[in-house]
Scaffold this motif. Structure first.
Motif, PDB file in Angstrom:
ATOM      1  N   ASN A 182      40.968  32.150  40.868  1.00  0.00           N
ATOM      2  CA  ASN A 182      41.160  33.012  39.951  1.00  0.00           C
ATOM      3  C   ASN A 182      40.662  34.646  40.343  1.00  0.00           C
ATOM      4  O   ASN A 182      40.613  35.523  39.756  1.00  0.00           O
ATOM      5  CB  ASN A 182      40.286  32.914  38.882  1.00  0.00           C
ATOM      6  N   THR A 183      40.550  34.871  41.685  1.00  0.00           N
ATOM      7  CA  THR A 183      40.172  36.052  42.214  1.00  0.00           C
ATOM      8  C   THR A 183      41.123  36.569  43.122  1.00  0.00           C
ATOM      9  O   THR A 183      41.423  35.872  44.113  1.00  0.00           O
ATOM     10  CB  THR A 183      38.629  36.280  42.886  1.00  0.00           C
ATOM     11  N   THR A 184      41.681  37.752  43.387  1.00  0.00           N
ATOM     12  CA  THR A 184      42.504  38.209  44.397  1.00  0.00           C
ATOM     13  C   THR A 184      41.708  39.426  45.040  1.00  0.00           C
ATOM     14  O   THR A 184      41.241  40.371  44.494  1.00  0.00           O
ATOM     15  CB  THR A 184      43.850  39.049  43.925  1.00  0.00           C
ATOM     16  N   LEU A 185      41.551  39.302  46.325  1.00  0.00           N
ATOM     17  CA  LEU A 185      41.050  40.368  47.264  1.00  0.00           C
ATOM     18  C   LEU A 185      41.886  41.524  47.757  1.00  0.00           C
ATOM     19  O   LEU A 185      42.911  41.014  48.323  1.00  0.00           O
ATOM     20  CB  LEU A 185      40.253  39.846  48.286  1.00  0.00           C
TER      21      LEU A 185
ATOM     22  N   ALA B  32      40.815  40.940  40.320  1.00  0.00           N
ATOM     23  CA  ALA B  32      41.020  41.600  41.477  1.00  0.00           C
ATOM     24  C   ALA B  32      39.878  42.298  41.772  1.00  0.00           C
ATOM     25  O   ALA B  32      39.143  43.085  41.191  1.00  0.00           O
ATOM     26  CB  ALA B  32      42.147  42.690  41.272  1.00  0.00           C
ATOM     27  N   LEU B  33      39.390  42.110  43.128  1.00  0.00           N
ATOM     28  CA  LEU B  33      38.321  42.843  43.789  1.00  0.00           C
ATOM     29  C   LEU B  33      39.039  43.551  44.726  1.00  0.00           C
ATOM     30  O   LEU B  33      39.456  43.193  45.893  1.00  0.00           O
ATOM     31  CB  LEU B  33      37.146  41.623  44.279  1.00  0.00           C
TER      32      LEU B  33
ATOM     33  N   ALA C  26      36.274  35.729  53.227  1.00  0.00           N
ATOM     34  CA  ALA C  26      37.179  34.560  53.079  1.00  0.00           C
ATOM     35  C   ALA C  26      37.297  33.902  51.688  1.00  0.00           C
ATOM     36  O   ALA C  26      38.194  33.080  51.401  1.00  0.00           O
ATOM     37  CB  ALA C  26      36.961  33.621  54.284  1.00  0.00           C
ATOM     38  N   TYR C  27      36.069  33.628  51.236  1.00  0.00           N
ATOM     39  CA  TYR C  27      35.919  32.784  49.943  1.00  0.00           C
ATOM     40  C   TYR C  27      36.817  33.631  48.973  1.00  0.00           C
ATOM     41  O   TYR C  27      37.415  33.014  47.969  1.00  0.00           O
ATOM     42  CB  TYR C  27      34.438  32.734  49.684  1.00  0.00           C
ATOM     43  N   ARG C  28      36.592  34.982  48.909  1.00  0.00           N
ATOM     44  CA  ARG C  28      37.137  35.769  47.925  1.00  0.00           C
ATOM     45  C   ARG C  28      38.956  35.969  48.240  1.00  0.00           C
ATOM     46  O   ARG C  28      39.483  36.162  47.306  1.00  0.00           O
ATOM     47  CB  ARG C  28      36.909  37.329  47.856  1.00  0.00           C
TER      48      ARG C  28
END
Length: 459
Positions: free
Chosen positions: A105-108, A28-29, A98-100
């Motif tokens: 495997n990454t949730t913004l 998570a970011l 947009a990429y994140r």
């Protein structure tokens, strides 16, 4: 409550922690700002240096007649300058977001996070509501933010900061810049070169006081020739006027300007993180305490960048991010933060670069040293440039020849200093660096070579 293998707070250098080594882990970011990518990309290093380049072009054009070349600046198209810069930066920021949002495997998570326990966070979402998340590992990379004096905040006057001033709709006729540090010096150069009447108001006796004292004194003298510089001066009151802002200064005078830019420093973004609930410790200045590996002392919680480092520099944050990225992926083979000397540069006019200790610090410590100050104008290329203010100052241990510090003020200082940075980082002595390689003649780095050759070392 959503659980992740890794939670990252901040999308600046923290964004680079998501490496291929973490493929397969759930990340998570969390980003509180409406823009993605951190200070450097959006409101710091990159856009400011793009403005500096335009300012340098204007200054160079105005100085062309001294070389027998006809040149003048007929006008400045501020919207064109601004839109060239943010027409490149904004798509990069949006693309990163947009990429994140859609990447693997990454949730913004868009919102402001606060610890409510070790590795447990509540996120006030920007679109409303609250997300509750936990992580096996948490990295705090929340950066820093501008500070504004109470006298300005209480007055209610309109003002700009480094976060906003680069997007103003039009150039003002006049600007007061509060502050005497690197942000103030860079923006004074930018706006003055683009035609704004600039007044710098600094509380201290000199500008850029964090630098070597001689460089600070020399720069302050040069700055007075370019801008209206008020040193040893503060602001006691501020009022809005039909034409902008009126500042009442500590010397009793009033200063009327169209635009006020506040550049009085930055503070770590640690004060609204719930650090007590997390068990994190803070330095007196608000930085999070970490060890040499980036660990906070709370199991599984790391921190990097401006919220940690004494030097609020992107190259420091990036290096720390590379280290922590390795440590997250290889817990049995931890690497320490880079311990090399930290260089810095101020992209003002003239440009300034520094690494290592200052003469003032060596004097205070009672340490023995040798020093040489080499003028740009006493080298062939400096002579060609008709430079009259540039200097390269080098300090070394006379017994070992170790370079203790290098401080430059002049054209391309941030480039010329690099051989000194490399020597200090790899243990090369003065003799090593000047006797084991050729220095191109008559290139500008000869100013550093001649300074090194001029040091008096023990035989």
């Amino acid at each position: 409550m959503d659980h992740y293998d890794l939670v990252i707070l901040g999308s600046g250098s923290g964004n680079s922690l998501v490496t291929p080594d973490l493929d397969g882990r759930r990340v998570a970011l969390v980003e509180a700002s409406p823009v993605f990518g951190g200070t450097c990309l959006n409101v710091g290093c990159i856009p400011t240096k793009m403005y500096v380049y335009a300012a340098d072009v204007a200054d160079t054009t105005r100085s062309a007649p001294r070389y027998g070349v006809s040149g003048r600046v007929d006008g400045v198209d501020w919207p064109a300058i601004r839109d060239r810069i943010f027409g490149r930066i904004d798509p990069i920021s949006a693309g990163g977001r947009a990429y994140r949002e859609t990447g693997p495997n990454t949730t913004l998570v868009s919102g402001h996070a606060r610890f409510v326990g070790p590795r447990t966070l509540d996120v006030a979402l920007r679109d409303g509501g609250t997300a509750h998340i936990t992580g096996d590992q948490v990295v705090v990379a929340t950066g820093s933010r501008v500070t504004v004096p109470d006298v300005i905040l209480a007055s209610g006057v309109p003002f700009e900061t480094s976060d906003t001033v680069m997007r103003v709709p039009a150039l003002p006729a006049s600007m007061a810049i509060l502050g005497g540090g690197y942000v103030a010096a860079e923006f004074a150069h930018v706006f003055s070169a683009l035609g704004v009447r600039v007044t710098v108001v600094a509380r201290g006796p000199q500008l850029l006081r964090h630098l070597d004292g001689e460089i600070s004194r020399r720069f302050t003298q040069v700055a007075r020739e370019q801008w209206d510089v008020r040193t040893d001066t503060g602001v006691t009151a501020a009022h809005s006027t039909p034409g902008g802002v009126r500042l009442t200064l500590t010397d009793g005078s009033d200063l009327d300007v169209e635009t006020l830019l506040v550049a009085t420093g930055r503070r770590p973004n640690s004060d609204d993180l719930g650090v007590e609930a997390a068990g994190l410790r803070l330095h007196d200045d608000g930085r999070i305490v970490v060890d040499e590996y980036g660990r906070t002392g709370v199991e599984g919680v790391w921190a990097l960048g401006d919220v940690v480092a004494a030097e609020q520099l992107k190259h420091v944050a990036n290096a720390q991010a590379r280290t922590i990225a390795h440590n997250l992926a290889h817990p049995g083979d931890l690497l320490p933060f880079l311990a090399a000397p930290v260089p810095s540069a101020v992209f003002t006019h003239p440009q300034i670069a520094s690494v290592g200790r200052t003469q003032d610090e060596l004097d205070a410590a009672g340490e023995r040293y040798t020093v040489k100050v080499q003028a740009y104008g006493d080298t062939a290329y400096g002579w060609a440039m008709e430079d009259t203010t540039g200097v390269c100052k080098v300090l070394a241990d006379p017994a070992t020849g170790a370079i203790l510090g290098a401080h430059l003020m002049g054209p391309q200082a941030s480039v010329i200093i690099q051989p000194a940075i490399q020597a200090m980082s790899t243990g090369q002595s003065v003799r090593d660096i000047v006797r084991t390689q050729y220095w191109i003649h008559p290139a500008l780095p000869e100013v550093l070579e001649n300074a090194l050759l001029g040091l008096e070392l023990d035989d």
